[in-house]
Design an enzyme around this catalytic site. Structure first.
Site: not given
Ligand code: ADE
Length: 239
Positions: A154, A117, A169, A90
């Site tokens: 993709r 953690e 897109d 993160p």
């Protein structure tokens, strides 16, 4: 493309990576995904993969040894290839379409999915990229890795039926995609814009560009600020 995933929860990948476009890409031989459990590489008789942090602190850390050995085993399989090694974290750089495009050019990607953690800092010496799915904390890196794999695969040649669709897109062009319609032309009084049904390609393209611009202006002004507008687009925006 070859993709390796290191995780403590290999079964999480069984369903999602076998269905739809990703499943078809695997069936067609365009993609080879291998999922390994780094617990199997632990040299400890209890096969532990985590331990308390030196100096104290909340929670457990992933140990360096199992992940090192797992990555080394993967690299030994194809010594001629230098894979991109991506640590799901993160605190990493936020994933986006540009990153998916970069990943799609690689021969091999390796994703390391963490839990607990955090990581022993020495694990980072193995990796080329530290990447976050977004500004929120997940229970582990698996869902992030699946999202990144999906967005990357993709873009590979021959994976999407229509190669043009990836290029037009939202996020590939720098603007959001314009509204689209399919039959019927009138559904409960909601009509398809007339311009799309009259066959004038120049007018259709102009309408699509204008609508892309409108949508991006209203929903994602941050994207518009980074986009190089044509003089015609500047005029439309001023209207
Ligand atoms: N692991 C936990 N949260 C994450 C996030 N946002 N991105 C990538 N890996 C994670």
């Amino acid at each position: 493309m070859r993709i390796d995933v290191l995780t403590l929860f290999p079964r999480m990948f069984e369903g999602p990576m076998g269905e739809s476009i990703i499943g078809k890409a695997r069936d067609k031989g365009l993609l080879d995904i291998r999922v390994s459990n780094f617990r199997d590489f632990s040299d400890n008789k209890h096969q532990t993969v985590d331990d308390y942090p030196y100096g104290g602190g909340a929670g457990m850390l992933l140990k360096v040894q199992p992940i090192f050995d797992n990555i080394e085993a993967i690299k030994q399989e194809r010594p001629e290839v230098t894979p991109r090694v991506i640590l799901l974290d993160p605190a990493g750089k936020k994933f986006d379409q540009h990153m998916a495009e970069e990943f799609s050019k690689e021969e091999q990607l390796v994703f390391i999915c963490g839990h607990y953690e955090g990581y022993d800092e020495r694990i980072r010496t193995l990796v080329t990229d530290e990447v976050s799915l977004g500004d929120y904390v997940l229970t582990g890196g698996e869902l992030g890795a699946m999202v990144m794999i999906d967005a990357t695969v993709r873009l590979l040649p021959d994976v999407l039926g229509n190669n043009l669709s990836a290029q037009t897109d939202s996020h590939s062009t720098g603007l959001l995609e314009h509204p689209q319609y399919t039959r019927p032309a009138d559904f409960r009084g909601m009509k398809v814009p007339e311009v799309l049904t009259n066959g004038n390609h120049k007018l259709i393209e102009e309408w699509q560009t204008k609508e892309s611009l409108r949508r991006t202006y209203l929903r994602r002004p941050d994207m518009l600020a980074a986009y190089e507008l044509t003089p015609q687009m500047e005029k439309w925006l001023a209207e």
